[in-house]
Structures are given as structure tokens and as C-alpha cells.
Design a protein around this motif. Sequence first.
Motif, PDB file in Angstrom:
ATOM      1  N   ILE A 178       2.159 -12.382  -9.197  1.00 17.30           N
ATOM      2  CA  ILE A 178       2.380 -10.972  -9.553  1.00 17.30           C
ATOM      3  C   ILE A 178       1.159 -10.139  -9.192  1.00 17.30           C
ATOM      4  CG2 ILE A 178       2.708  -9.399 -11.497  1.00 17.30           C
ATOM      5  CD1 ILE A 178       4.377 -11.632 -12.827  1.00 17.30           C
ATOM      6  N   LYS A 179      -0.043 -10.701  -9.478  1.00 24.30           N
ATOM      7  CA  LYS A 179      -1.275  -9.966  -9.189  1.00 24.30           C
ATOM      8  C   LYS A 179      -1.421  -9.677  -7.693  1.00 24.30           C
ATOM      9  CE  LYS A 179      -4.193  -8.835 -11.311  1.00 24.30           C
ATOM     10  NZ  LYS A 179      -4.406  -7.504 -11.909  1.00 24.30           N
ATOM     11  N   ILE A 180      -1.097 -10.655  -6.861  1.00 21.86           N
ATOM     12  CA  ILE A 180      -1.192 -10.444  -5.412  1.00 21.86           C
ATOM     13  C   ILE A 180      -0.189  -9.387  -4.973  1.00 21.86           C
ATOM     14  CG2 ILE A 180      -0.640 -11.535  -3.205  1.00 21.86           C
ATOM     15  CD1 ILE A 180      -3.425 -12.133  -4.066  1.00 21.86           C
ATOM     16  N   LYS A 181       1.005  -9.457  -5.554  1.00 16.38           N
ATOM     17  CA  LYS A 181       2.016  -8.445  -5.227  1.00 16.38           C
ATOM     18  C   LYS A 181       1.539  -7.060  -5.670  1.00 16.38           C
ATOM     19  CE  LYS A 181       6.238  -7.216  -3.896  1.00 16.38           C
ATOM     20  NZ  LYS A 181       6.166  -5.762  -4.105  1.00 16.38           N
ATOM     21  N   GLU A 182       0.964  -6.980  -6.862  1.00 14.98           N
ATOM     22  CA  GLU A 182       0.443  -5.700  -7.350  1.00 14.98           C
ATOM     23  C   GLU A 182      -0.695  -5.209  -6.469  1.00 14.98           C
ATOM     24  OE1 GLU A 182      -0.662  -6.516 -11.348  1.00 14.98           O
ATOM     25  OE2 GLU A 182       1.371  -6.260 -12.154  1.00 14.98           O
ATOM     26  N   PHE A 183      -1.576  -6.128  -6.080  1.00 13.54           N
ATOM     27  CA  PHE A 183      -2.695  -5.759  -5.207  1.00 13.54           C
ATOM     28  C   PHE A 183      -2.172  -5.197  -3.884  1.00 13.54           C
ATOM     29  CE2 PHE A 183      -5.849  -6.551  -1.937  1.00 13.54           C
ATOM     30  CZ  PHE A 183      -7.036  -6.170  -2.537  1.00 13.54           C
ATOM     31  N   HIS A 184      -1.196  -5.896  -3.341  1.00 15.35           N
ATOM     32  CA  HIS A 184      -0.584  -5.448  -2.082  1.00 15.35           C
ATOM     33  C   HIS A 184       0.010  -4.049  -2.244  1.00 15.35           C
ATOM     34  CE1 HIS A 184       3.152  -4.987   0.311  1.00 15.35           C
ATOM     35  NE2 HIS A 184       2.388  -5.441   1.309  1.00 15.35           N
ATOM     36  N   ASP A 185       0.801  -3.884  -3.295  1.00 10.30           N
ATOM     37  CA  ASP A 185       1.467  -2.598  -3.496  1.00 10.30           C
ATOM     38  C   ASP A 185       0.458  -1.480  -3.761  1.00 10.30           C
ATOM     39  OD1 ASP A 185       3.769  -3.999  -3.167  1.00 10.30           O
ATOM     40  OD2 ASP A 185       4.313  -4.036  -5.296  1.00 10.30           O
ATOM     41  N   GLU A 186      -0.553  -1.787  -4.561  1.00 11.33           N
ATOM     42  CA  GLU A 186      -1.566  -0.774  -4.869  1.00 11.33           C
ATOM     43  C   GLU A 186      -2.317  -0.351  -3.616  1.00 11.33           C
ATOM     44  OE1 GLU A 186      -4.059  -2.412  -7.869  1.00 11.33           O
ATOM     45  OE2 GLU A 186      -2.496  -2.365  -9.428  1.00 11.33           O
ATOM     46  N   HIS A 187      -2.649  -1.311  -2.776  1.00 10.28           N
ATOM     47  CA  HIS A 187      -3.411  -0.963  -1.579  1.00 10.28           C
ATOM     48  C   HIS A 187      -2.550  -0.269  -0.534  1.00 10.28           C
ATOM     49  CE1 HIS A 187      -6.725  -3.145  -3.289  1.00 10.28           C
ATOM     50  NE2 HIS A 187      -7.472  -2.739  -2.298  1.00 10.28           N
ATOM     51  N   VAL A 188      -1.292  -0.641  -0.470  1.00  6.22           N
ATOM     52  CA  VAL A 188      -0.384   0.095   0.410  1.00  6.22           C
ATOM     53  C   VAL A 188      -0.288   1.547  -0.064  1.00  6.22           C
ATOM     54  CG1 VAL A 188       2.035   0.347   1.086  1.00  6.22           C
ATOM     55  CG2 VAL A 188       0.949  -1.897   1.188  1.00  6.22           C
ATOM     56  N   SER A 189      -0.136   1.703  -1.373  1.00  2.00           N
ATOM     57  CA  SER A 189      -0.065   3.064  -1.929  1.00  2.00           C
ATOM     58  C   SER A 189      -1.390   3.789  -1.753  1.00  2.00           C
ATOM     59  CB  SER A 189       0.288   3.000  -3.420  1.00  2.00           C
ATOM     60  OG  SER A 189       1.533   2.372  -3.608  1.00  2.00           O
ATOM     61  N   GLY A 190      -2.496   3.063  -1.918  1.00  2.00           N
ATOM     62  CA  GLY A 190      -3.806   3.680  -1.761  1.00  2.00           C
ATOM     63  C   GLY A 190      -4.045   4.168  -0.351  1.00  2.00           C
ATOM     64  N   VAL A 191      -3.659   3.362   0.629  1.00  2.00           N
ATOM     65  CA  VAL A 191      -3.810   3.778   2.026  1.00  2.00           C
ATOM     66  C   VAL A 191      -2.905   4.969   2.327  1.00  2.00           C
ATOM     67  CG1 VAL A 191      -3.378   3.063   4.404  1.00  2.00           C
ATOM     68  CG2 VAL A 191      -4.603   1.546   2.865  1.00  2.00           C
ATOM     69  N   LYS A 192      -1.721   4.931   1.748  1.00  2.00           N
ATOM     70  CA  LYS A 192      -0.820   6.076   1.943  1.00  2.00           C
ATOM     71  C   LYS A 192      -1.456   7.357   1.397  1.00  2.00           C
ATOM     72  CE  LYS A 192       3.866   7.756   1.132  1.00  2.00           C
ATOM     73  NZ  LYS A 192       3.416   9.140   0.914  1.00  2.00           N
ATOM     74  N   ARG A 193      -2.067   7.255   0.216  1.00  2.00           N
ATOM     75  CA  ARG A 193      -2.712   8.439  -0.362  1.00  2.00           C
ATOM     76  C   ARG A 193      -3.833   8.950   0.545  1.00  2.00           C
ATOM     77  NH1 ARG A 193      -2.066   5.546  -5.190  1.00  2.00           N
ATOM     78  NH2 ARG A 193      -4.204   4.742  -5.028  1.00  2.00           N
ATOM     79  N   LYS A 194      -4.632   8.042   1.065  1.00  2.00           N
ATOM     80  CA  LYS A 194      -5.734   8.440   1.944  1.00  2.00           C
ATOM     81  C   LYS A 194      -5.207   9.101   3.214  1.00  2.00           C
ATOM     82  CE  LYS A 194      -9.056   5.391   2.501  1.00  2.00           C
ATOM     83  NZ  LYS A 194      -9.702   4.068   2.686  1.00  2.00           N
ATOM     84  N   LEU A 195      -4.160   8.490   3.796  1.00  2.00           N
ATOM     85  CA  LEU A 195      -3.605   9.042   5.023  1.00  2.00           C
ATOM     86  C   LEU A 195      -2.887  10.376   4.762  1.00  2.00           C
ATOM     87  CD1 LEU A 195      -2.268   5.755   6.661  1.00  2.00           C
ATOM     88  CD2 LEU A 195      -4.334   7.024   7.261  1.00  2.00           C
ATOM     89  N   ASP A 196      -2.241  10.456   3.592  1.00  2.00           N
ATOM     90  CA  ASP A 196      -1.601  11.726   3.239  1.00  2.00           C
ATOM     91  C   ASP A 196      -2.636  12.836   3.111  1.00  2.00           C
ATOM     92  OD1 ASP A 196       0.913  10.674   3.278  1.00  2.00           O
ATOM     93  OD2 ASP A 196       1.059  10.384   1.098  1.00  2.00           O
ATOM     94  N   GLU A 197      -3.804  12.469   2.588  1.00  2.00           N
ATOM     95  CA  GLU A 197      -4.879  13.447   2.457  1.00  2.00           C
ATOM     96  C   GLU A 197      -5.352  13.910   3.829  1.00  2.00           C
ATOM     97  OE1 GLU A 197      -9.322  13.808   0.422  1.00  2.00           O
ATOM     98  OE2 GLU A 197      -7.974  12.157  -0.134  1.00  2.00           O
ATOM     99  N   VAL A 198      -5.442  12.963   4.771  1.00  2.00           N
ATOM    100  CA  VAL A 198      -5.833  13.326   6.141  1.00  2.00           C
ATOM    101  C   VAL A 198      -4.792  14.253   6.750  1.00  2.00           C
ATOM    102  CG1 VAL A 198      -6.313  12.450   8.460  1.00  2.00           C
ATOM    103  CG2 VAL A 198      -7.150  11.219   6.462  1.00  2.00           C
ATOM    104  N   ILE A 199      -3.512  13.918   6.495  1.00  2.00           N
ATOM    105  CA  ILE A 199      -2.423  14.768   7.016  1.00  2.00           C
ATOM    106  C   ILE A 199      -2.517  16.176   6.422  1.00  2.00           C
ATOM    107  CG2 ILE A 199       0.084  15.107   6.964  1.00  2.00           C
ATOM    108  CD1 ILE A 199       0.344  12.025   7.149  1.00  2.00           C
ATOM    109  N   GLN A 200      -2.793  16.242   5.117  1.00  2.00           N
ATOM    110  CA  GLN A 200      -2.934  17.552   4.475  1.00  2.00           C
ATOM    111  C   GLN A 200      -4.110  18.328   5.051  1.00  2.00           C
ATOM    112  OE1 GLN A 200      -0.817  19.027   2.368  1.00  2.00           O
ATOM    113  NE2 GLN A 200       0.464  17.193   2.713  1.00  2.00           N
ATOM    114  N   GLN A 201      -5.184  17.607   5.315  1.00  2.00           N
ATOM    115  CA  GLN A 201      -6.344  18.261   5.923  1.00  2.00           C
ATOM    116  C   GLN A 201      -5.998  18.802   7.304  1.00  2.00           C
ATOM    117  OE1 GLN A 201      -9.414  15.293   5.847  1.00  2.00           O
ATOM    118  NE2 GLN A 201      -9.618  15.328   3.614  1.00  2.00           N
TER     119      GLN A 201
END
Length: 1652
Positions: free
Chosen positions: A1022-1045
Motif C-alpha cells: 500500500i505504501k509503495i502504491k501511495e508513494f507512486h500516486d503521491e509522486h504522480v500527483s506531485g509531478v502533475k502539480r509542478k507541471l501544472d504550475e509551469v503550464i500556468q506560468q
Amino acid sequence: MLLKCCKSLCPDDPRTNTVVAEHIYERIEAGPDLCLTLRDRIPNAGTLDVGLCGNEKKRSRNISEENKKTQRKDFEEVLSRLHLLDRYQHKFSPADLAKICPSVKQSNDTSEKDLAQTFLQKLMMLDYRARYIPVRKDSSEVNQSQSVQVYENDDTDDSNLDALFSTVVGDQSKHSHVHPMDVQMAVFHCSDSFLKQNMITKLSQCQYALPLLVPDPAGPDIECPLWAFRQINKTWKIRDDSNTVIMKSMPICKANIPMVTFLRLGSLSQSKSQLMNTLINERHNTFFHRNCPGSTKTRHLMDGVAEIAWYCPAGKPDDSFTDCIAFCNLHGDSLSIDKQREILIKMSSVIVVLVPTLKKKQESSAVISTLYKSEKPLVVLVADNDFNATEMKTQKYKLGLKNRNQSDVCEELKQIIGKVLSGPRTSFQLEMIAEVSGVRVDENDPVCQEGKSAAMEISKLIQGMDVSRIKEELLPCHGQLWHEWSRINKELYHLKGNIEEEKSLRENRLKKLREEQRAVSCSKLMESITKNIMSLSPEFKAFYLKWTQIKIDALSTDDISFILQKYDQKWSEVLALKNNHDKSALLKEKQTELNQLSKKLQSATFGLEHIFREMGQIYEAHKSQEKQTRRSKTEWDKYPELAADLMISGHPMELIDGDAGHVPLTWISSVVQEVINKLGDQRVFVLSVLGVQSSGKSTMLNAMFGLQFAVSAGRCTRGAYMQLVKLSEEIKEHFKFDYILVVDTEGLRALELEGDTTLKHDNELATFVVGLGNLTLINIFGENPAEMQDVLQIVVQAFMRMKKVNLSPSCVFVHQNVTSIAAAEKNMEGRRRLQEKLDKMAQLAAKEEVCDAECFNDVIKFDIQKDVKYFAQLWEGSPPMAPVNPGYSESVQELKNFILSKASASAGITLSHFSSKIKDLWTALMNEHFVFSFKNAQEIAAYRRLEVQYGNWTWDLRTKMLTIENQIYPKIEKGQIDKVELSYLSKEMSKRFGEITKNMAVFFDNDVDKEILAQWRVRFEIKIKEFHDEHVSGVKRKLDEVIQQNKARKNLDKKTTDYENKLLQKSKELAHRLKDKAKDEEELKQQFDSVWGGWVTEFTKGTKPIEDINLEEDQKHVLLDLGFDWSLIDESKKSGRYKKLSEVGSYCDYITHKKSQKKETETKDPSQVNMFTKFWNVFTTEPKVGYEEQKLIRSLINGVEQKSLKYIQSMPVATQGYSSAYLQKMAHNVKQAVAQFNAEKTFQLQKEFTVDLSLYVFNKAESCILKSHKTYQERNDALTYLGSKKNGYYNIFRSYCRGNSSAVVFAEMICERLKVSAVEAVCNTTAIHLAGDMRSNFPAFNENRLALEKYVLKSLAEKEDFSKFITYITNPRKQVEDFIKEEVMKYIFTEHKDESLKKLQKNVDDIDKLVTQALFEATEQIKTKKGDVEMWVEEFSGLLDNKLTLDTISCQNFSDINNFDFLKEETEKALKSIIKEMKHLSLEEVTEFRQKPDEILIEQLCNCCWERCPFCAAVCTATVADHIKDKEKDKHSAPFHRPNGVQGWHRRGTVDLVIDFCTTLVVSDQSFRPRHDSDERVPYNQYPTAGGEYASWRITADEYKLTYWKWFVCRFQEELEDHYDKKFQGKGEIPGEWRNCSKEEAIESLDEMSSL
């Protein structure tokens, strides 16, 4: 015809007629059952030369040789039928039996090829039916054996009648099965000396006669297996003249007793052996005879064998004899066995001769005449006469057997023998047989003699010494010194008073005791033993050890028997006084005498185990001083290897010293490690046994597995012993382990410990062995479990403790000595009562252990129907003449099978796990509260390995995610993507995530500790799955911020094309005007600079620039607006104190106590004011606060800081710009948090604190604000944008000045645009690679959180920077992040600079290849498509593989380019210049881009648990952040606990810093207040009961010296005192011993502290 046949054998002997006639008569009288060959019936035929004349001597010798040939042939035939031919050369050894083989089947017949193995197995299990094994015929004979023969005839009445009277029926040629005694003797001949010894010992326990004289089947020698008798001890009781019963116990070889020998002269119908059995023990066939089950007409290996047995009286009136007597039986006709006959006659006290008739001139008459004339008492039993016993002359008797009841004959014989032996007589001592000529004694073999000679050295050393003084004088290390060491070591877990001082004193005493042990470790006895064990070969060593035990036992046997007898008498007296409720001084006196006898018994008990105990203590003493002495290792270093060899060979090894009541952990762990070195880390199934003393535990284990646990009188097991038993190859495939490790224990409620032992001792023992065992046998003696109430409660409590510490052993109850195990109803009733008792005990134990349990099944999985076994009583009759009950052996076999069936479902544990389990259990047991103090080292080790793997898995996911991010980033920059979907990112990650999922499965399925790891499998998946999902979401947030910029700068992007066209055009025009000055670089630069400003002003006319921000001014205004005085703000700014607010040692200067608090207290009724309040009021006159209050303030600071940083990071500064409103919000939050804090506390934080805290959070948020604002400025400010393009356009301008064509300028322009993106791509990739290298190769980063913490502490010690220590103490995460940054810088710029540069260069080369390839492909495609320059740019940009970004280029000024090959060539030329420039990139530049190696590692390594110890604030070292899922099982833990004063703890009302470690406090008698305002005190040793943060931590007593923090306190004493404005004084005074700790020792201790 018969007579003629006989005469042909010896035609000239006149005796032939007589013998033949007698033989014919015997055949008529005895019938066909007495089948003896004629040659055997002729006196001395083929063996006796006396009386023969002429050529008869030569013929006699020929017959003798023929007999020998026949004997050898018969012997070989027996061995062949038993499949033992190869074993005669390659003997059976104990090792062949010291393994678990397929079970012996009780009911089925056995084939001849399995007879020998079955016989041995049954014998080792003490089943006397080993002699009566049913034999299954070969398949060819099966049909005949299954039915009665049918006589074939011609159907006439006369023929049938003739057949009826005929003596021959059918085919009688078939061989009968092997005679049982032939099986025994064949196995005996095929066994080595040690297995013979085991066989003889087991035969003796079965009350069977033992072979004393054995003809060599392959030669003329007569052998005496004296060595095989050495283990036999006999115990008997006699009455003295005063009718007092006296017990005697001794090795039978040493016993000086009379021997009665039975001889048969000639052939008889009566059985001599059967007569002897009736005489000795009429209920048991001590000697095998013709009427025993399985007997056959022929036997090959018993004639000439002399067997011996002993009658041992019980001291009762109905004893057959009043003293111990040896009875010897010479098998076969003694007339033809003259050598053995003469030997026995010489040794015997009484000779009993059986003859067919008593007549002169027969062969037997010569022998009888000689015996009659000798001084030896003689009894002649005559077969053909019926006269009563008659004394012919003094001690010469004859007695008729004909038509007489055997019992009557035996009674007369008993009277005769008793009468003869009551007077003067000769005695027989078994070991004196070595002096008899004509007998080859096995002890004379060189290997045995060498072992004996070496053992005699010990005998000489201890000869004449008082046995109770031997251990004290010759084995001093394991005596008083070890006992005192054990006592003091236990006291370390029960400290009182000034605990650190007390602990230091005890540790010093332990050290001195070890030094004393070392000083006396070279006793002559140990030198001799060590020399011999180390120098002798394995075979010699085995004899030496056995001889040593024999010699030692011989010394102590008499003393132990005497002491035991006195103990029994004294115990009876004490019981009588207790039963009479006598509480007088006499009872105390008797109890004192009883205790003294117990101690004397303990001193007198001396065996090999004490020698190895001494070895263990010598080893531990030297090992403990190994680091200090630094001397070369001597023989003590070899002791564990010697012990391991013995353990592997099947010797029991002491686990708990029963005398000291302690486990020698260092010794045991070293021995087990040596076993691992020799065998590998094998898996073992641990079988432990518990029960009351003398309940037959050791006997049961010995019978079950052929072990060697001590069971003799006075040698009851003390402590615990372990022994390895190997699984045979035949059954190994059915199990998941290689060995069974059996743990035998001393009895619970041991009588000799009465007065010294306590319930605590039994609880410790039970908990220890139950915790060690995969399965525990609970041995109950007798049918009534009510008698076992105390023991049952102990056992149930032990299992309950195991449940609470997550161990899951199983148990089986064994009821021994049950009289009628066949009564099913009785057994059901017994089971019901046992279940009720167990349930009741579970409820009682649950209260004591604070656990929910209504029944025993709530504690442990238990099936009352299957897990309770009933055993028959051990003895079949009354000892000492009773054999072992066959029903007992059957019960043992059934229990063994049941154990194996349960074990087959278990994987056992590894030896290394077993070793660590010993340490874990014992360490926890020494603490008063086992559950709180237990830690499972193997589980911890497995979890730490899992943490390392978890780090590897998450790192793989992280690096893959970073790679994906770097691939998408250029696309966003190019404008190719304006939205990133989670599904897209998940798809990109799916392959790597799938690989990691498979790797996880492989790890959990195949790891050596997979059973332990199974409990965390689901959680980590479960932890690995959560880590995967969190980092996928985290990268999405970072890239979304770049897109907004990107979206936010669209207005600027619209203008950039226009800017570029105008700038190109103006640059081109200016260049055309100044082309004559192209060679004057300085002039060109001046001209360009002069017009650039004008161009920018022209282009940006009307555009408002984005200004830099002034945070300092904004901060002041925000605070002024909130009402704070300027003086407070200015003073704080100038002093800079706010920057270290979280690391302040004391916050007293910020605090004032509320006056209302004091007034309120004063108005209360004095009776309502508790002592704590009064105590508090004493210290409210000054602004002094305790540690708890300081802790609360520090917690407030950290909480506000985290909240403020989280807030500012969530604000859109990078896309919308900075606003002072952000600071206003942060300052408002600070003020609100302080106000709320003040409202809840008894003291108040001043305005100065609020100002400092506001400035503190401003300071922390500053870098984030400035960085985000710079990003916003770069992406949205036209002036900034144009400023960044100046150099690029100057290069274009200069190129035009030089007359370059549009293609050249365009190529330079493309490369200039690519440069920024290429540099960023190279630096980002290099950063990831460097972070990966450090993660893989740097020890601090490639393991788990614990390893990182260790290296942080090492770094702090090496630098000795107090400020960094304080940062670590107050804000450990910050210090860890600083450490990572420092190590990254050191790795990149110092230690691995060359490798780092090579990686950088490689990534530059990769970019070069990428661009070159893209140029080639774009040019080829554009030529094929016949496109223009705009299409070429589009193709080229698309081929950059998402790694590089090519800024938008306006092609309208370059539309004249149509030679794309030329463009490619020029671009390549320009690229070389760029690449050359990039080759000179510095490593410093790598750390300035988006991906930074230190930040990557910080994000990876610091995403862990940061909870802190509620006492000393040590950081939890769990790698996983939210690792606590089950509050009962999962706990925070840390190995690096420290003195509480390091964190600022001081004693309330004083300035005395606390010097105590919390790991010491938890085993002390002290208590604490869970909260600063709490009146309740909680004992430290029950700290989890305080709840909250205390319950979430596991703090165990330290097993190491914690040198690191002791050194720190001494090194920085003054700094700590200044920092906290407190002193190490009073009860907080630093122990003097601490000042001896050096920095080097402190750093070394970190490895110990972080190890298990």
C-alpha cells in the motif's frame, strides 16, 4: 544308522556310543523343538585335544578350522541378510542415529534389510521389544507364509495314515528368519566404540543382559567391550545392621560385587537363560531364551558369548537378594567353550552348572570334579534328577531339576546363593577384566588409551580434593565471580537512587569482575583441557571428553549419593514439621540445614558442563576486554569453535547457567555463530520443554530423539540446555528446516531451589523457553492437573506475554505416568478439567499482564482434543529392576510423530534468528516488565532490511518520475502541451511500477525472514502504491504550475515575436552601416550598446516594469500595523536573535507568570491546596519555567513555522507576483497562535516573543518568496526578457557586420537559442545522475534512516561544533538536511570531483549527439519534402526528443535560405562552439538549475518519521513516515537516546540539569509526571501506561554504554550550562567515569548503538 553316522565323526572314541545314546534319548524326550547338531553333542568334537590319541589331534585341529570357517560363513550370511556387509568395515556411529529418520511402525512387520535400523531405533527409544521385531518374509515367500501347508497325497486311507505318523511333512528346507540375538550381535559388531556404548547403556536401561565376553566372528580373539560399559550407573538400596536403608549409586565398572556365573555342560531340554530370568526378575526376560517371541531353531552369533546382568535390591523385605549381584550367562555348551569358561570361573564368586546327568566318566565330570575340588562355591543343577538342594560339603551343592516347578528351584537357588554370599566371598570388579589374560579389551585400543591418558591428567589434578571444592579452586571463573557478575548485571535493570551514578558504579564493578576472571583464567585444569581439546584429532577428542566425564563422575558419585540421602532425610523432617504446623525455631533450623545441603549438592555436582561453563566465562572475560587490551588472541578465542564442534556432533550445550540463573549471552552468541560458520545459517525448528522437576522431561527427550541430556540421580537438569538433531535425507524433503533444536530445562518448582527460588524464577524460565520454542511441550507428571495449578499459571502467563510481543509459539501438553491411558472416558474427563484449569489460569494471567483473555484459546491456538497427549508410566514394575514400559516407548513415538506433523507446517527459524532471540528474550526478562522491554532483534533486523529495500524501490520510482518530468517540461516550454493528465503520467510510470511490484513480491517471497516480513507485506504494498500516486500527483502539480506560468506570460509571448523581428531588422541595418568596422570588436560593442537602450525604450514604451521587492521594509510595516512598537522591531532586527529562536536554550526571558494564577491559589482553602501546588508556588516569584514549559514553547515555534511555510508555498507568487498581504496574513497567524497559547497556559509570552517569532517565520519564508518572485519577473517583465536577449542579438549584429549570410546568422541564432535549454538539460540530467550515484555508493544515503542518523552524529562529533549540535537537538531535520547538503557538496566538489566532471562531460556529449542527429534528419526530411526554412525549424525542433527546448524563432527575416545542407553545416559549426563552451561548464552550475542533487536526496531521505522521544527528544529512526498503523504493535523507536539534560531537562525548582538517560530510567524505581500540570506520577518502568506520546514509543534498557552522549556532555558541559542557564550539579552531577570517554570511542560506539 544314527550311531554309525556318529562313529564316522570320531570312530576311535569310546565315548561316542554313550553320547549318541544320550542324544537319542534326549530327542525322544524333548521332541523336535530341541534341534542341535550331532557335532555339538559329541564332547569336545572338533575343539578338545585332551583325551584324543594318535591322529585324532590332527583331525581335531582340522575340525576346529572347519568350525571357524563355518562361523565366518554364518557371520557373513547374517550380515548379508541384514544388509550390513559394508557396515562391518564402515561402522555405524552415533552420528548415524543422531538424526530424525522415518518413524518406526509399531504394528507392521519389518523386512530383514530394515531389521538392523529398526532394532537400533527402537532400542534408542528404550523399547525393549526391539528384540521382538516381527519379520516380514521376502516376496518370494509371501504366499507360503500366508497360509497353512496342505499335504499332497494319493487319497488312499493307508497313505494318509502313514503320513500322519510320519515325522517329515512337506519341504522343510526354507530358512527361518534371523534370530533376534543374531540381529543384536550383528549390529553390535557393526558399530563403533561410541555406538556400542550407547547400545549397551540402552540395553541396560531395558534391563537386558549385556555382552561381557564376545568371540571375534572373524578371528580367534575373545573381546570384552569394557568401554561400552563405562556409561552404566547402577543404583540400589541395602539395609545396614540397624535396618536403615542406605542408597548406593556408582558406575557399574567400579562396583566391587559378587558374580554368579551359570554354565551349561552338555545338552539340556531346560533353558538356562529362562531359569536365570526367574531368579533375577521373573517378570522380564533379562536373558533371551528359546521360548522368547521370535526365537528360531538356529542362531549363529551367540554361542560363546558371555552375557552379564545385575540384580539391584530396592531395600525392601521382599528383595530376592540383599545386595547387588552380577549374574553371568555363558551361551552354548561350556564344554566346547573352554576359554570363556575358564575366564568366568576365575572371576566368579559362585558357579552354577547345569548338566544333563551327573555321572562319572562323562565329559562334564572332569570339569565338575575340578570345580568341586576348588574353593569356589559350586551349585550343580542336574536335569535328570529330582532331588532337593543338598549341600555335599561346604559351599558345594547339587539340586535336581527333573519334574520340578521352576519357581521352587529358583527359591532354593536364591537361598543357596544368599547363604554363600552372606559369608566370606570373592568379589568381582568389571574394569579388572582388563588384567585377565586371553581377553582383548576394547579400552586397550591406542585411540582409547590416548584419550584416557590425557584424561588422567585431570584425575591427577583433582585426586584427593574435596569434590565440593574442585570447582571453586580449579574452575574459579564460573563460580563466585560469575555469580556476582550475574547478580550485578541484573541490578542494572532495577536501579534506584542516583541512577546514572549507581549504574556507573555497577558497570565499573562488572569490569573489575571481568578483570578478576581474566587473572584466574589460566588454571592448570583449564590449561590441560584446552591443550588436549585443541591438539587431539576428532576421534581422540571424543574419547578424551568421554574419559574426562567418566573420571569426573567417578569422583563425585559417592558424595552426591551421600548428600542426596541426607537431603531426603532432612526434607522429610521439614515436611513433618510443616504438616504439624510447627513454626518453631526447630523448623527454621531444619530449613537452614536443608538449604546448606542444597548448596553442598550444587557444589558437589561436577561434570563436563562445568568445564564448558568455565570456558564460556573465560571467553566472555577476555572478549569484554578485547578492545581495551588490543592484545593478540590466545586459545580463548578458539573456545566457541570447540564448543560448536561438540554441539554439531550431538553434545548438549548449556544455554542458561542454572546455578547463576543467567544466560552468558556473549558466549552463546559466539558458539551459535561458529555453528553457522560451519553449517551455514541453517533453519531449525525449536522444540522446548517445560515441567516440574523429576517429571521425566529429559528422559522423554532422550528417548524421542536419542539425545544425551543428563538424567541420572542427583544430576537433574539445572538451567537449560540445547541440542541439535539433524533431519535425515529420507524425510528432509517434507520439512522446511534442516534441524530440530531441542531445549531442555530445569524443573519448575525445583526442590533443591526451595528457599532460594521464587515464582519470578519460574516465570523467567517459562517465558524464556516458551519464547524460544516454535513448539513447547508442557510436561505434567500424573493425571491430576490440579496438582499443577501454579505451573499452569506460569505457563499460561508465558504464552500471554508471547502474544503481547507478537510471538506465536504453539504447545502440547504431555501427561506422564497415567495409569490407564486406554480409558477414553477418563481421558475426556481429564481433558475437560485441563481446559477448565487453563481457561481459569488465562483469566488470572490476563489480569496480571493487563490483557483481554477469557479463555486459553484467546491466548494461543490450542486444540484440547489433539494437543494433549497421555503417556503410560515409565517403568514396567518397580525400580531398580523394572524395565522401561513399552507403552511409554509407544507414547514417545506417537508424540514424536505428532510433533513432526506440527513442525512440517512451520519454516522454523534460522540459527542467527535463534541467537538474536536468545538475547532479546533474556534482555527483556531481566527487566521487571517483560512486555514493555522486549524487542525482537530479528524482527527489527528484518524490518531494517525492508526499509533499505523500500528506499531502493521509492528511489527507482522517484528517478523515473524525475526523468518523465524532464521529458514533459520541454514540451510545455514549447507550448506543445497545455494540460497534463494523471492517466498519462500513470501510464508512463506503469512499466517501472510493475517492475517494482514484481521485485517486492520476489523480496517478500524469497527473503530468509519471509515469515517475519509477511506481517508488513500488505502495508508496504500500500505504501509503495501511495508513494507512486503521491509522486504522480506531485509531478502533475509542478507541471501544472509551469503550464500556468506559461499561460500567465502569454501577453509577453505575443510581443516577443514582434520584438524579435524588429531587433533582427535593426541589428541588420546597424550592421550594414558599421560593416567597415567589423574587425574592431570594441567599437562594435560600444555602438551596439549605445543603440540597445534606445531600442528597448522604444519597444517597451507604455509597459510598466515589475520591480524588485523589499521584504525587510514590508516586514517592518506589517508589524507596525499590528501594533508592535518600532523599538521592539528594531532591537530584534539589529540583534538578529530571532534567527535562532527555535534553538534558544531557555525562553525564560520571554515569559511572565500570570498574577491571577497566584492570587487564585492564595484564595483557595488551604486543605484543598495539594503538595504539588504548594511546591509550584515556591517557584512562581521568578520567571523560571521547567523543561515541559520550554518544550511547549518550542513546539509552538515549530508549529507556527510549518504552518507559515505551508501557507506561503501555496500562494501563487510565481504566477501572479508578490504582495505584502502575504506577510500580513503570516504575521496575523503568528499573533493569533501566541494569543491562544497564552490563554491556555499559566504563564504569558511577552510581546518581544511575538515580534521575534514573526520575524523568524518571515526569515524562513524569505527565500521561497524571493525565488518565486524572480520566476514571475523573468516570465512576465518585458524589460527583463529583453535584457536576457541582449547578448544574443549582439552576436547576430556582429555576424552581420562580418558579412555572413543569412544561413550563417540563422545557424548561430539557433545554437544560441539551444544553448540555454541544452545547459539546463545537461545540468538537470547530471544532477539526477549524481544524486543516484550518491544514493547508491555513499553509506549514509544507501541504507535506511537509522544509518543516515548515525552518519549525521559522526559528522557532528568530528566537527565538534556546538551550534550544529544544538541545531540537531532542537531541529534535527534541519541539521540532517544541512548534513545532506554538505555531503553532496563534498562528494561533487572534493571527493569525487573527477567522476562528477566525467558525468557532466558525458551528458554534454549526449546532447551533442542528439542535436547533430536532429540536424541530419531534419535536413534530409526537408529536402525530401521540399520545404522552406520555417518547416526545417519545425522538423528540427520536433526531433530534439523532448530533451531540449528551441525558443520560437521568427523566420520572416531568413526566408531567403534555401540551401539546407549549407544551413546544416553552419549550424554544426556553431554547435561546436556551443559544445566547446558547455564542456567548460562548472559543477557549481549544476547545482543552480531546476533539479538539484541535494534537494533530490533531501526529498528522498527526509521523507521519514520525525517523531521525538517524549523524554530525551531523540528522533525516531523509522524510514517510513507514517509507520504506526497498529498502536499495539507499531511503535516509535530510536537507538540514540541521550541524557535528558541535553534537551534542557532539569529538576523542578532547581537549576540542576538531568543527567539520566531515559533508557536507564525505564528500568529504575523512579517516576515522572506525564504533563507539566499533572499531579499524577507514573513509574518509568511502566511509562506506556501514561498514554499519548508515551504509549507510542518503545524505549528499552540500553545494552550498550551510550558513550557518544556521555562524551558530548563532558566535552560541551560549559556550553550546555550556558545555553540552558543551568548546571550539571547535585543529582545531575556528571559521573566521573564519563570523563574517560574519548571522541574516538564515542564515534565507535555509534556502530554499537545502531546495531542489534
